[in-house]
Design an enzyme around this catalytic site. Structure first.
Site: not given
Ligand SMILES: Cc1cc2nc3c(=O)[nH]c(=O)nc-3n(C[C@H](O)[C@H](O)[C@H](O)COP(=O)(O)OP(=O)(O)OC[C@H]3O[C@@H](n4cnc5c(N)ncnc54)[C@H](O)[C@@H]3O)c2cc1C
Length: 385
Positions: A128-129, A131, A163, A246
């Site tokens: 899944q691409g 993020s 992932s 998902e």
């Molecule tokens: C094990 C794992 C597997 C993953 N696999 C994939 C994958 O296969 N493909 C893919 O595309 N992505 C994947 N991801 C990415 C995942 O979807 C993102 O990490 C997640 O959506 C959070 O985005 P971010 O890391 O950019 O955090 P950010 O968006 O930068 O958030 C940082 C913090 O701010 C908080 N925050 C942000 N906006 C708000 C808001 N509006 N209100 C309240 N709080 C807020 C968040 O909750 C978090 O605590 C994976 C992540 C993990 C940990």
């Protein structure tokens, strides 16, 4: 949903249980988390066995190559495979549990025929691409660009936390096709072959030492327009379908696994004397109640999805995802209390599971984001901004 089992369903359970009892002893051990090619082969091998025995894509619609099983049969399948300790879906997570179901719901007949059978047969792995470095929770901020050139899109940008990218054949990819449109309206959902020229995958190491996800760099990658799912610039709507699968049904099998783990934990506590601690016993009891409630929620979600058009789960998936990811973390924190010093070794499966449980409140949308969804879309509270 009727919670009593018909004769047919009981028969289905008995046949599945007998089949699992026959095939599971023949399986080799699953390769270690740092051997992803080995894990891919193992996970696909298990998928192939399910396919040959008629258990692949049980709950997928028949016209998508599935068996069109009832929600109850789907739940029985989850219960029995977990109870028997059958392999987890592993590298097939994206293909089977959200890319495949999205293509089944939104793809053309030609796209279904091309992409779904290899997922069910265990021939191809998807990733899944979605993020990007600056587009996680605020996914619609994504910047990876796709520009039309004849019958192709030409894509440039980068993705992160992908992932299984290292071992995937296809990627469900979100791209920006109209940079001038409001951010939710200029996005398109594409299927990208991972071996296309211009795709570079750089594995990232997790806290537990596994390279289960990666960064992905896309330099002028060409994807045929025919491999677009949904209309151009309508990708946000298609993405909501993917995220509904998902969050709504992809994790449901794991609830059964956690209930099994909880039972193992109680047995370990009895064997090593930790059971004598009333505070720990109460914690285990509370978790037992919580996972029981989660299983009921699972039954409700699966049943609702079974009733909806295209089998797309409803907004209740966010409630499930929120509660489940916290319960899972508490389960493995409790395991550390039961196991004591033993839980600090990186050789222990428990330790690896505990470390990976930390990611559950982030992956597939953080808990804060799920709370926002529950507040705004279920409780009808005003938006924060
Ligand atoms: C094990 C794992 C597997 C993953 N696999 C994939 C994958 O296969 N493909 C893919 O595309 N992505 C994947 N991801 C990415 C995942 O979807 C993102 O990490 C997640 O959506 C959070 O985005 P971010 O890391 O950019 O955090 P950010 O968006 O930068 O958030 C940082 C913090 O701010 C908080 N925050 C942000 N906006 C708000 C808001 N509006 N209100 C309240 N709080 C807020 C968040 O909750 C978090 O605590 C994976 C992540 C993990 C940990």
């Amino acid at each position: 949903m009727d919670l009593t089992y018909t004769e047919e369903e009981q028969d289905f359970r008995a046949r599945l249980r007998a089949w699992l009892a026959k095939v599971l002893p023949e399986l080799p051990a699953r390769p270690s988390p740092d051997d992803w090619p080995g894990r891919r082969a193992y996970d696909l091998g298990w998928q192939r066995r399910l396919y040959e025995a008629g258990y692949a894509g049980l709950h997928w619609p028949v016209d998508a190559g599935g068996r069109g099983a009832t929600p109850t049969q789907h739940l029985i399948f989850l219960e029995e495979t977990e109870r028997a300790g059958a392999p987890y879906v592993g590298a097939n997570f994206v293909g089977l549990l959200h890319a495949g179901p999205t293509i089944a719901a939104e793809g053309t007949a030609a796209q279904r025929a091309r992409w779904l059978p290899p997922v069910l047969r265990g021939d191809e792995v998807w990733c899944q691409g979605f993020s990007e470095p600056d587009a996680g929770s605020d996914l619609a901020s994504l910047r990876t660009r796709a520009v039309r050139d004849g019958d192709d899109y030409v894509i440039s940008g980068s993705k992160i936390w992908t992932s299984h990218a290292e071992v995937a054949d296809w990627c469900e990819l979100l791209v920006r096709t109209d940079p001038d449109a409001p951010k939710h309206r200029g996005i398109t959902w594409l299927a990208m072959p991972m071996d296309a020229p211009g795709v570079t995958v750089r594995p990232l190491r997790t806290l537990a030492g596994s390279t289960e996800f990666a960064e992905m760099f896309l330099d002028d990658v060409r994807v045929p327009v025919a491999d677009r799912v949904g209309a151009e610039n309508d990708g946000w709507r298609v993405t909501m379908v993917t995220l509904s699968f998902e969050r709504g049904t992809a994790f449901v099998g794991e609830v059964v696994a956690c209930r099994r783990t909880l039972g193992e934990l109680a047995r370990t506590a009895k064997a090593n004397g930790r059971w004598d601690d009333p505070v720990l016993r109460r914690r285990l009891g509370r978790l037992y109640g919580e996972f029981g409630a989660l299983w009921r929620l699972t039954q409700w979600n699966v049943s609702e999805a079974g009733r909806s058009a295209g089998g797309v789960p409803g907004i209740g998936g966010s409630v499930f995802k929120l509660a489940y990811s916290h319960a899972r973390q508490e389960l493995y924190d409790t395991a550390a209390e039961v196991l004591g010093a033993q839980s600090l070794s990186l050789e222990e499966e428990w330790t690896l599971d505990r470390l990976s449980s930390l990611s559950y409140t982030i992956a597939a949308g953080t808990s804060q984001i799920q709370r926002n969804i529950v507040a705004e879309r279920i409780l009808g509270l005003p938006k924060g901004r």
